[in-house]
Design a protein around this motif. Structure first.
Motif, PDB file in Angstrom:
ATOM      1  N   VAL A 155       0.831  -1.207   0.000  1.00  0.00           N
ATOM      2  CA  VAL A 155       0.000   0.000   0.000  1.00  0.00           C
ATOM      3  C   VAL A 155       0.865   1.257   0.000  1.00  0.00           C
ATOM      4  O   VAL A 155       1.946   1.288   0.579  1.00  0.00           O
ATOM      5  CB  VAL A 155      -1.001   0.071   1.179  1.00  0.00           C
ATOM      6  N   ALA A 160      -2.960   5.866   1.596  1.00  0.00           N
ATOM      7  CA  ALA A 160      -3.806   5.185   2.576  1.00  0.00           C
ATOM      8  C   ALA A 160      -4.147   6.149   3.711  1.00  0.00           C
ATOM      9  O   ALA A 160      -5.295   6.209   4.172  1.00  0.00           O
ATOM     10  CB  ALA A 160      -3.089   3.956   3.118  1.00  0.00           C
ATOM     11  N   LEU A 210     -11.974  -1.475   5.029  1.00  0.00           N
ATOM     12  CA  LEU A 210     -10.633  -0.888   5.151  1.00  0.00           C
ATOM     13  C   LEU A 210      -9.579  -1.970   5.281  1.00  0.00           C
ATOM     14  O   LEU A 210      -8.518  -1.905   4.650  1.00  0.00           O
ATOM     15  CB  LEU A 210     -10.580   0.049   6.369  1.00  0.00           C
ATOM     16  N   ALA A 212      -9.770  -5.071   4.290  1.00  0.00           N
ATOM     17  CA  ALA A 212      -9.612  -5.780   3.020  1.00  0.00           C
ATOM     18  C   ALA A 212      -8.754  -4.954   2.069  1.00  0.00           C
ATOM     19  O   ALA A 212      -7.917  -5.482   1.336  1.00  0.00           O
ATOM     20  CB  ALA A 212     -10.978  -6.058   2.402  1.00  0.00           C
ATOM     21  N   GLY A 213      -8.948  -3.649   2.121  1.00  0.00           N
ATOM     22  CA  GLY A 213      -8.216  -2.794   1.204  1.00  0.00           C
ATOM     23  C   GLY A 213      -6.750  -2.656   1.552  1.00  0.00           C
ATOM     24  O   GLY A 213      -5.903  -2.588   0.670  1.00  0.00           O
ATOM     25  N   MET A 214      -6.448  -2.630   2.837  1.00  0.00           N
ATOM     26  CA  MET A 214      -5.085  -2.304   3.260  1.00  0.00           C
ATOM     27  C   MET A 214      -4.410  -3.414   4.027  1.00  0.00           C
ATOM     28  O   MET A 214      -3.187  -3.409   4.159  1.00  0.00           O
ATOM     29  CB  MET A 214      -5.129  -1.065   4.181  1.00  0.00           C
ATOM     30  N   GLY A 215      -5.196  -4.318   4.539  1.00  0.00           N
ATOM     31  CA  GLY A 215      -4.627  -5.322   5.432  1.00  0.00           C
ATOM     32  C   GLY A 215      -3.792  -6.349   4.678  1.00  0.00           C
ATOM     33  O   GLY A 215      -4.011  -6.621   3.502  1.00  0.00           O
ATOM     34  N   ARG A 216      -2.841  -6.902   5.376  1.00  0.00           N
ATOM     35  CA  ARG A 216      -2.013  -7.921   4.766  1.00  0.00           C
ATOM     36  C   ARG A 216      -2.776  -9.234   4.664  1.00  0.00           C
ATOM     37  O   ARG A 216      -2.666  -9.971   3.694  1.00  0.00           O
ATOM     38  CB  ARG A 216      -0.757  -8.123   5.621  1.00  0.00           C
ATOM     39  N   PRO A 218      -6.485  -9.980   5.412  1.00  0.00           N
ATOM     40  CA  PRO A 218      -7.791  -9.532   5.898  1.00  0.00           C
ATOM     41  C   PRO A 218      -8.700 -10.690   6.291  1.00  0.00           C
ATOM     42  O   PRO A 218      -8.918 -11.628   5.519  1.00  0.00           O
ATOM     43  CB  PRO A 218      -8.364  -8.765   4.715  1.00  0.00           C
TER      44      PRO A 218
END
Lengths: 227, 227
Positions: A155, A160, A210, A212-216, A218
DNA sequence: ATACAATATGACGTCTTAGTCATGTCAATG
DNA sequence: CATTGACATGACTAAGACGTCATATTGTAT
């Protein structure tokens, strides 16, 4: 800074003036707020006002700083005992606390929001105060999150952080309209985002998005696909 | 609506008046915009103004509608020939076109933005116009995306739409500060977000984030983990 | 050339605002 | 009682805004 005279006033009178001023600045853009109107509504003499404050800017910055102090107080009060939250848990707590502030002190939140989106004739001084609200630290949060392997390494940290700042600032508005909260719900100050089940569901959904979008790694993806 | 008299004016004069008015409304909150000031800057007589417009509201709504027409025109011009884009490709195009508008017509974009975040004394009429800007259709886009299996079925449609609306409205600001674009870069109107490589990289990063957050089968995860 | 319609003008009356200041009240202190 | 310092007051000036209107100018058609 207000003068000493102002702080010597009786609690009642000071509260009355601040109350009226908060109301005015919450409902009109800075430029359109009228000292004459505040003085009229607070039922004090024009001359008195200028014995308390240098002018509009002085009053306004005082309100902003009051608001930020109030927010800090609330946030500290809500701070979870567990001190070492994971990145997304910490994020969720931050956003919830911020929304709680917005619901509990809607007019103060509104003033801070205005400072953010409108132009004030003295942006630097205003920003310095509103930054105490916490929106500045998302960059660090993401960077740390990547180090701790909570946040996906691909990311764009700065972007972010931009996304989080934006959501952070606007989510309160959204929650109110999504849950169809009335002015009454809010003004009574009884709504507790940490307790209300509908609100918690919304926060879960937001965090799923969030994360799902940024997590390693999710949760939501594993959860869904394992079914 | 402006009067017939206004539309009978020479192109030069009409453009001068509109230009000054756009400048005023882009730089001051609605309530603080002064007709006297516009009249002064545009070098027309006070009386003339009131022969062209009913008053401030009339002028303002006209500007808003001009702005939206301009945006529609630009968006149509930028519309890709390929008509059946996937959800996230369509989304990327929408956001890019919107940012392009913001860079190409910063003052018009600013007026629309103000209409969005400040209160106008006639919110309904203003919203009706700004909605033509397109922000309203994210709900449909997400819902369709789920049907077409581009968007993950677990996402909260309304919340995802909220996130997109918010980003959609703010991304232009962010891009300008992130790329350190100067007023000169913008005012010359030469900056093309579709051509500029830095801008394209930013859009890629943004879309990676959004698609990872909402997409059913986000490219970025496969791409990263396959290495 | 004359008449008529369209457009332009800016002074004016009325309001509102920001900020000042001379005057007034009051309580405490010597 | 008299003095002093803290606080209160609202009339006043200068500036600016809004919207109107009587008058002036320009253009067009007969």
């Amino acid at each position: 800074m207000p003068t000493e005279t102002f702080f010597n006033l009786t609690e009642e009178k000071r509260a009355r003036i601040i109350g009226v001023a908060v109301d005015e600045f919450a409902n009109k853009p800075y430029l359109s707020v009228s000292i004459s109107e505040i003085v009229r509504r607070a039922a004090i003499a024009k001359g008195s006002f200028y014995q308390y404050f240098e002018g509009k800017k002085d009053l306004y910055l005082h309100l902003l700083s009051l608001g930020m102090a109030q927010k800090l107080a609330l946030v500290n009060q809500l701070k979870p005992s567990n001190n070492s939250l994971k990145t997304f848990d910490y994020l969720r707590w931050m956003i919830q606390a911020s929304v709680q502030f917005e619901l509990q002190y809607p007019r103060l939140a509104r003033i801070a929001y205005r400072a953010f989106v409108e132009e004030i004739p003295f942006p630097d001084e205003a920003t310095e105060l509103t930054n105490q609200g916490g929106a500045y630290l998302f960059n660090d949060l993401i960077a740390q999150g990547i180090l701790h392997e909570d946040v996906a390494p691909w990311v764009d940290t700065d972007m972010a952080a931009f996304l989080l700042r934006t959501v952070y600032k606007q989510f309160g508005h959204y929650l109110v309209s999504r849950l169809k909260l009335t002015a009454a719900d809010i003004s009574e100050g009884t709504f507790d985002v940490f307790e209300n089940e509908d609100a918690q569901q919304l926060f879960r959904n937001l965090m799923d998005l969030l994360e799902a979008g940024m997590g390693r790694d999710p949760e939501i993806r594993n959860h869904y696909f394992s079914k």
